[in-house]
Design an enzyme around this catalytic site. Structure first.
Site, mmCIF file in Angstrom:
data_model
loop_
_atom_site.group_PDB
_atom_site.id
_atom_site.type_symbol
_atom_site.label_atom_id
_atom_site.label_comp_id
_atom_site.label_asym_id
_atom_site.label_seq_id
_atom_site.Cartn_x
_atom_site.Cartn_y
_atom_site.Cartn_z
ATOM 1 N N ARG A 21 0.830 -1.214 0.000
ATOM 2 C CA ARG A 21 0.000 0.000 0.000
ATOM 3 C C ARG A 21 0.861 1.260 0.000
ATOM 4 O O ARG A 21 0.339 2.370 -0.026
ATOM 5 C CB ARG A 21 -0.914 0.030 1.229
ATOM 6 N N THR A 67 11.120 -4.099 1.622
ATOM 7 C CA THR A 67 10.263 -5.050 2.341
ATOM 8 C C THR A 67 10.759 -6.470 2.105
ATOM 9 O O THR A 67 11.819 -6.677 1.519
ATOM 10 C CB THR A 67 8.779 -4.824 1.956
ATOM 11 N N LYS A 71 15.044 -6.957 3.866
ATOM 12 C CA LYS A 71 15.344 -5.992 4.936
ATOM 13 C C LYS A 71 16.715 -6.212 5.599
ATOM 14 O O LYS A 71 17.378 -5.254 5.966
ATOM 15 C CB LYS A 71 14.254 -6.028 6.010
ATOM 16 N N ASP A 106 9.610 1.253 11.524
ATOM 17 C CA ASP A 106 8.547 0.570 12.286
ATOM 18 C C ASP A 106 8.561 1.049 13.742
ATOM 19 O O ASP A 106 7.516 1.066 14.398
ATOM 20 C CB ASP A 106 8.726 -0.954 12.246
ATOM 21 N N ALA A 132 7.570 -12.531 19.347
ATOM 22 C CA ALA A 132 8.982 -12.129 19.410
ATOM 23 C C ALA A 132 9.622 -12.249 18.025
ATOM 24 O O ALA A 132 10.785 -12.595 17.888
ATOM 25 C CB ALA A 132 9.727 -12.995 20.422
ATOM 26 N N SER A 135 8.701 -7.859 13.893
ATOM 27 C CA SER A 135 8.053 -6.611 14.305
ATOM 28 C C SER A 135 8.191 -6.392 15.817
ATOM 29 O O SER A 135 8.234 -5.244 16.283
ATOM 30 C CB SER A 135 6.580 -6.605 13.899
ATOM 31 N N ASN A 155 6.193 -15.455 23.974
ATOM 32 C CA ASN A 155 6.267 -16.052 22.636
ATOM 33 C C ASN A 155 6.089 -17.557 22.704
ATOM 34 O O ASN A 155 6.479 -18.206 23.673
ATOM 35 C CB ASN A 155 7.611 -15.728 21.979
ATOM 36 N N ASP A 159 12.566 -19.665 23.259
ATOM 37 C CA ASP A 159 13.983 -19.342 23.007
ATOM 38 C C ASP A 159 14.128 -18.031 22.218
ATOM 39 O O ASP A 159 15.085 -17.294 22.393
ATOM 40 C CB ASP A 159 14.664 -20.475 22.236
ATOM 41 N N ARG A 160 13.152 -17.770 21.355
ATOM 42 C CA ARG A 160 13.195 -16.538 20.558
ATOM 43 C C ARG A 160 12.989 -15.317 21.474
ATOM 44 O O ARG A 160 13.653 -14.299 21.323
ATOM 45 C CB ARG A 160 12.076 -16.607 19.520
ATOM 46 N N GLY A 243 -3.320 -1.423 13.624
ATOM 47 C CA GLY A 243 -2.141 -1.693 12.796
ATOM 48 C C GLY A 243 -2.047 -0.778 11.587
ATOM 49 O O GLY A 243 -0.943 -0.435 11.149
HETATM 50 P P1 NDP Z 1 7.260 -12.858 12.156
HETATM 51 O O1 NDP Z 1 6.998 -13.983 11.243
HETATM 52 O O2 NDP Z 1 8.637 -12.327 12.281
HETATM 53 O O3 NDP Z 1 6.755 -13.255 13.641
HETATM 54 C C1 NDP Z 1 5.509 -13.872 13.831
HETATM 55 C C2 NDP Z 1 5.212 -13.989 15.314
HETATM 56 O O4 NDP Z 1 3.912 -14.569 15.465
HETATM 57 C C3 NDP Z 1 6.190 -14.873 16.100
HETATM 58 O O5 NDP Z 1 6.334 -14.394 17.403
HETATM 59 C C4 NDP Z 1 5.451 -16.220 16.093
HETATM 60 O O6 NDP Z 1 5.824 -17.067 17.154
HETATM 61 C C5 NDP Z 1 4.019 -15.751 16.283
HETATM 62 N N1 NDP Z 1 3.058 -16.754 15.820
HETATM 63 C C6 NDP Z 1 2.764 -17.086 14.541
HETATM 64 N N2 NDP Z 1 1.837 -18.067 14.530
HETATM 65 C C7 NDP Z 1 1.572 -18.378 15.837
HETATM 66 C C8 NDP Z 1 0.716 -19.307 16.474
HETATM 67 N N3 NDP Z 1 -0.057 -20.143 15.771
HETATM 68 N N4 NDP Z 1 0.677 -19.336 17.826
HETATM 69 C C9 NDP Z 1 1.451 -18.487 18.561
HETATM 70 N N5 NDP Z 1 2.293 -17.594 18.012
HETATM 71 C C10 NDP Z 1 2.351 -17.523 16.665
HETATM 72 O O7 NDP Z 1 6.233 -11.711 11.691
HETATM 73 P P2 NDP Z 1 6.319 -10.132 11.928
HETATM 74 O O8 NDP Z 1 6.748 -9.877 13.313
HETATM 75 O O9 NDP Z 1 7.067 -9.508 10.817
HETATM 76 O O10 NDP Z 1 4.782 -9.721 11.722
HETATM 77 C C11 NDP Z 1 3.779 -10.106 12.649
HETATM 78 C C12 NDP Z 1 2.469 -9.412 12.306
HETATM 79 O O11 NDP Z 1 2.622 -8.003 12.386
HETATM 80 C C13 NDP Z 1 1.963 -9.678 10.878
HETATM 81 O O12 NDP Z 1 0.567 -9.822 10.931
HETATM 82 C C14 NDP Z 1 2.336 -8.427 10.112
HETATM 83 O O13 NDP Z 1 1.474 -8.176 9.032
HETATM 84 C C15 NDP Z 1 2.159 -7.368 11.210
HETATM 85 N N6 NDP Z 1 2.958 -6.169 10.977
HETATM 86 C C16 NDP Z 1 2.312 -4.971 10.924
HETATM 87 C C17 NDP Z 1 3.010 -3.803 10.749
HETATM 88 C C18 NDP Z 1 2.259 -2.502 10.701
HETATM 89 O O14 NDP Z 1 2.827 -1.495 10.250
HETATM 90 N N7 NDP Z 1 1.033 -2.488 11.159
HETATM 91 C C19 NDP Z 1 4.480 -3.779 10.633
HETATM 92 C C20 NDP Z 1 5.072 -5.102 10.729
HETATM 93 C C21 NDP Z 1 4.330 -6.246 10.896
HETATM 94 P P3 NDP Z 1 7.045 -18.106 16.977
HETATM 95 O O15 NDP Z 1 8.315 -17.311 17.182
HETATM 96 O O16 NDP Z 1 6.812 -19.116 18.033
HETATM 97 O O17 NDP Z 1 6.951 -18.662 15.583
#
Ligand code: NDP
Length: 280
Positions: A21, A67, A71, A106, A132, A135, A155, A159-160, A243
């Protein structure tokens, strides 16, 4: 290959990149501020990213957003500021004194959105951050910068969370999901940085009823715009920040760096992006 631009232009580099966007946001600001400039999408595969960056200026670009999946590479190929370094990823590039600089917007997107939607949020002594991932790093950096005393980082993969706490210091306290019920009553700020609650993902199950009165709730997920977490918080009369607000606020600094004017996040801009999100 893109031909050099006659006017100042920036781009979004990603792979894939078409869903972004960012063009709507930056073109709106260019139009409403009367600045002659451009913002285009550049779909660049990982093996071509380095070459693209080396020729960024030759291609006529004054800077770029970066993106997925570039990154980390963007960070390595530029001079990052403290934010980009701490987050471990750069999402905004610009030229300064002939050098390619980078930052991670961010952090300010998250903080400025909270300031706009819930002034006083930083009175909280305890924040509860869910997730964790990438973002969460920006979120934790911003919360520490604003002096939040205790940041509980929950999280699925503990470990993360531990690794992130190890990098960020003693105010970041890693925890597992089963600690959430005990942490909620003292959390003045609740942040969802997981993808839970996003369209097509599993729901996020957190009892906002257990939060203290006056708590602020924010969700990084913006599809849907009002996530079930935000809806539940609003039903309880809590202040929320969504968000989409973060997405809009994170775009401000890049525009300013490239085009020299600090733009505003307006209701009109928000409506424009909302309409596009709803369409798709
Ligand atoms: P990552 O893939 O880096 O991290 C995802 C996180 O979600 C991890 O902590 C992961 O845990 C957790 N997770 C995923 N699935 C599950 C589950 N089933 N149960 C429990 N925990 C879960 O993604 P990002 O941090 O980059 O992005 C996360 C969200 O934030 C997305 O929806 C993204 O669109 C949004 N976002 C929004 C922004 C904005 O400007 N509004 C900017 C950046 C991101 P684990 O480590 O255990 O896998």
């Amino acid at each position: 290959m893109t031909s050099p631009h006659k006017t100042r232009a920036a781009c979004l580099i990603g792979w894939p990149a078409a869903h972004s966007r960012s063009p709507i946001i930056h073109r709106y600001w260019l139009r409403t501020l009367g600045i002659e400039g451009g913002y285009v999408i550049e779909a660049v595969p990982p093996d071509e990213f380095k070459d693209f960056i080396f020729r960024l200026s030759l291609r006529g670009f004054v800077g770029a957003n970066v993106t997925i999946p570039h990154k980390e590479q963007a960070l390595a190929l530029s001079q990052p500021d403290a934010r980009a370094r701490a987050v471990g990823a750069a999402n905004t590039l610009w030229f300064e004194d002939g050098e390619l600089r980078s930052t991670n917007t961010d952090v300010e997107g998250f903080i400025n959105n909270l300031d706009a939607c819930a002034p006083g949020w930083d009175q909280a002594s305890d924040a509860l951050v869910l997730g964790a991932g990438g973002s969460a790093r920006a979120v934790v950096f911003g919360l520490r910068e604003r002096g939040i005393a205790r940041i509980h980082l929950v999280n699925r993969t503990i470990d993360r969370a531990r690794a992130l706490a190890g990098e960020f210091g003693a105010s970041v306290l890693p925890a597992t999901w089963d600690a959430v019920p005990a942490l909620l009553p003292r959390a003045g700020l609740l942040v969802n940085t997981t993808s839970l609650g996003m369209h097509g993902q599993l729901p996020l199950e957190v009892d906002v009823g257990a939060l203290p009165q006056g708590a602020v709730v924010t969700d990084l997920v913006y599809v849907p715009l009002v996530t079930p977490l935000l809806a539940a918080a609003q039903a309880r009369g809590l202040k929320t920040a969504d968000g989409l607000g973060m997405l809009l606020h994170q775009a401000v600094r890049g525009f300013q760096l490239w085009f020299g004017e600090r733009p505003h996040v307006t209701a009109e801009l928000r409506a424009l992006v909302e309409a596009d999100l709803t369409k798709t």
